[in-house]
Design a protein around this motif. Structure first.
Motif, PDB file in Angstrom:
ATOM      1  N   SER A 177     -73.253  50.469  27.800  1.00 60.74           N
ATOM      2  CA  SER A 177     -74.435  51.196  27.812  1.00 60.74           C
ATOM      3  C   SER A 177     -75.718  50.236  27.293  1.00 60.74           C
ATOM      4  CB  SER A 177     -74.569  52.241  27.150  1.00 60.74           C
ATOM      5  OG  SER A 177     -73.470  53.336  27.245  1.00 60.74           O
ATOM      6  N   GLY A 178     -76.829  50.393  27.766  1.00 61.47           N
ATOM      7  CA  GLY A 178     -77.816  49.536  27.364  1.00 61.47           C
ATOM      8  C   GLY A 178     -78.196  49.839  25.819  1.00 61.47           C
ATOM      9  N   ASP A 241     -81.954  47.215  27.725  1.00 66.12           N
ATOM     10  CA  ASP A 241     -81.877  48.607  28.070  1.00 66.12           C
ATOM     11  C   ASP A 241     -81.211  49.073  29.372  1.00 66.12           C
ATOM     12  OD1 ASP A 241     -83.254  49.356  25.797  1.00 66.12           O
ATOM     13  OD2 ASP A 241     -85.077  49.704  26.835  1.00 66.12           O
ATOM     14  N   ASP A 242     -81.176  48.042  30.349  1.00 67.68           N
ATOM     15  CA  ASP A 242     -80.460  48.470  31.660  1.00 67.68           C
ATOM     16  C   ASP A 242     -79.257  47.830  31.720  1.00 67.68           C
ATOM     17  OD1 ASP A 242     -81.276  45.628  31.911  1.00 67.68           O
ATOM     18  OD2 ASP A 242     -82.483  45.793  33.653  1.00 67.68           O
ATOM     19  N   SER A 243     -78.953  47.025  30.496  1.00 71.04           N
ATOM     20  CA  SER A 243     -77.728  46.467  30.457  1.00 71.04           C
ATOM     21  C   SER A 243     -77.404  45.121  31.292  1.00 71.04           C
ATOM     22  CB  SER A 243     -76.273  47.354  30.769  1.00 71.04           C
ATOM     23  OG  SER A 243     -76.532  48.532  29.990  1.00 71.04           O
ATOM     24  N   GLY A 244     -78.429  44.730  32.043  1.00 71.87           N
ATOM     25  CA  GLY A 244     -78.484  43.491  32.859  1.00 71.87           C
ATOM     26  C   GLY A 244     -78.335  42.229  32.118  1.00 71.87           C
TER      27      GLY A 244
END
Length: 524
Positions: A177-178, A241-244
């Motif tokens: 998760s982010g 936040d976007d886990s990228g």
């Protein structure tokens, strides 16, 4: 010629065209009449023999005892220094040292008050060798071989990092998760800067890749300047936040533990570290070499029992453009034969260990196997040990990692000058110790031979790290590991002038194996 020391015996045998086993020299020295024993041992040897063996000497000594022949010791020849006098070279000055790694630089005419002489009763401990590729190469150059060697690199280097971070595989991080805290251990797959001046480092493990962002204002951001492609590191941080992407909070290297305690010998004994002799070149410094080997025969060098040669014994043929114009000997085998003659000048009771370099007649791809049987036969002087590049050589309980050092060119080219330079080659060696790999970056000028095992990983921390190749003298201690680049025995060639290389030639670092202190001797 009166013979009362092994060094004089070796010199006399060399005059007859022979070298000898160490035990043979000891037996001759212990004979009631060493001169007679030497002459009769030479007569007893086979007509085509190259070396006097212990069996040759025992045969003549046994014959003497059987006949109960009277023997009379030869009169002792006196000498002020127990060996051949050397001309006075220019007085050298002390070079700055780091962490107490060295005492000073001495010219051969300077004395230390050690006294003594070459002890005929001493018996150096057997040399152990680990990590030798010779006879073990299995790589065929296929894609699968490269996958195997990099997987082995990752598994072995990551083992030094996994206990320091709570790492996750790349594929597992991609599912987190982010905002989660995480860590990853991987090989550096890419390094690039962003438009804002931050650093994006892509790491790869056996499950995939993941991007890691190092912000330029973090106090550890300078560590990115030390990164090389394909080295193994660990990072800790927080997912976006976007886990990228991972925002990095810390970077770890496999490194040498700061608590490392080096092994030392249990008696006073020394090793001479040299490299890049380059016999066959017009610029080979024969006079400096003769000064060095003459000094080895003096009482001042009585504790030097080991000679470790880190590659480039000869100049080679076709190594760089127009090299033929700078060759004194144009046949590669004749170059090794001449080198062998120079090696005969080393006292017979000195244990010799040699690895190849990029000028030697072995494959250029690392790891390099030791020489083939033809060249081994040519260089079979004093039972010299020949092993691959790199290898770990254990002498008197001290572990010496010997590596010729071709990768130093790329380390120096890629890293900032304060981290690695030709003027301070030992600092580039610090980087290899930090990365626990003698040649971490693949794809540049350094050739890599894919094997089932990565022989270039530094699994065990050495006590001494010895390299050559760059023809510059440098030494220091990194986390209690003595790093030594030992210079060369070749004055500046036209090619070196064209690439702005000013060599440090005619030096011999002498290491006290019982303390790991070092004195650099100048012979040019």
């Amino acid at each position: 010629m009166p013979l009362e020391t092994p060094s004089r015996i070796v010199q006399e045998l060399a005059r007859h065209g022979y070298n000898a086993e160490r035990e043979a020299v000891t037996l001759i020295a212990g004979a009631a009449n060493p001169s007679s024993a030497l002459v009769r041992a030479v007569e007893h040897a086979e007509d085509d023999a190259f070396r006097i063996t212990a069996a040759d000497v025992r045969a003549v000594l046994d014959a003497d005892r059987a006949a109960d022949a009277p023997t009379t010791p030869s009169p002792t020849e006196t000498s002020s220094d127990g060996g051949t006098a050397t001309p006075d070279p220019p007085i050298s000055t002390a070079k700055p040292t780091e962490d107490g790694a060295s005492k000073q630089i001495r010219s051969p005419g300077e004395t230390t008050g050690d006294g003594g002489g070459r002890d005929v009763t001493r018996s150096p401990k057997p040399v152990d060798i680990a990590g030798d590729i010779t006879g073990q190469s299995t790589g065929t150059g296929e894609y699968a071989d490269f996958v195997k060697v990099f997987k082995d690199r990752y598994e072995r280097l990551s083992s030094h990092l996994r206990g320091r971070v709570n790492h996750r595989p790349a594929e597992a991080i991609q599912r987190m998760s982010g905002g989660s805290d995480t860590a990853m251990v991987g090989l550096v797959n890419d390094i690039r800067s962003t438009a804002s001046g931050h650093w994006l480092v892509e790491l790869e493990d056996t499950t995939g890749t993941f991007p890691c962002l190092v912000m330029k204002d973090r106090d550890f951001a300078s560590a990115v300047d030390e990164l090389l492609m394909d080295e193994c590191i660990a990072v800790e941080g927080t997912l976006a936040d976007d886990s990228g992407i991972m925002f990095v909070d810390s970077i770890y290297f496999p490194d040498v533990p700061r608590t490392h305690e080096p092994n030392t010998a249990d008696r006073h004994v020394q090793a001479a570290l040299i490299s890049d002799v380059h016999v066959g070149s017009q610029e080979f410094m024969a006079d400096a070499w003769n000064n060095f080997t003459d000094w080895l025969h003096t009482e001042e060098a009585h504790a030097v029992e080991y000679l470790l040669v880190a590659g480039d014994m000869v100049e080679g043929v076709g190594v760089y453009p127009n090299q033929d114009e700078e060759l004194d000997i144009i046949d590669i085998y004749e170059q090794y034969e001449r080198f062998s003659e120079y090696l005969k000048q080393v006292p017979g009771d000195v244990e010799i260990v040699m690895i190849p370099g990029n000028h030697d007649a072995v494959r250029l791809a690392e790891p390099q196997p030791g020489f083939d049987e033809t060249l081994r036969d040519i260089m079979d002087v004093h039972d010299a040990r020949i092993t691959g590049n790199p290898s770990t050589v254990t002498v008197e309980g001290v572990n010496v990692l010997m590596y010729h050092g071709v990768s130093l060119d790329e380390v120096i080219a890629e890293l900032p000058e304060e981290k690695a330079s030709y003027d301070d080659p030992h600092k580039a060696m610090y980087q290899l110790l930090k990365k626990r790999h003698v040649a971490p970056q693949y794809g540049g000028h350094l050739r890599l031979a894919p094997e089932k095992k990565d022989y270039l990983v530094i699994d065990d921390v050495p006590d001494i790290f010895h390299t050559g190749h760059v023809h510059k003298l440098g030494w220091g201690k990194y986390h209690n590991v003595l790093a030594v680049n030992s210079g060369c025995w070749q004055s500046q060639t036209d090619f070196q002038k064209s690439v702005n290389i000013d060599p440090d030639a005619g030096y011999a670092p002498i290491v006290d194996l019982d303390t790991l202190d070092m004195t650099v001797r100048k012979f040019a």
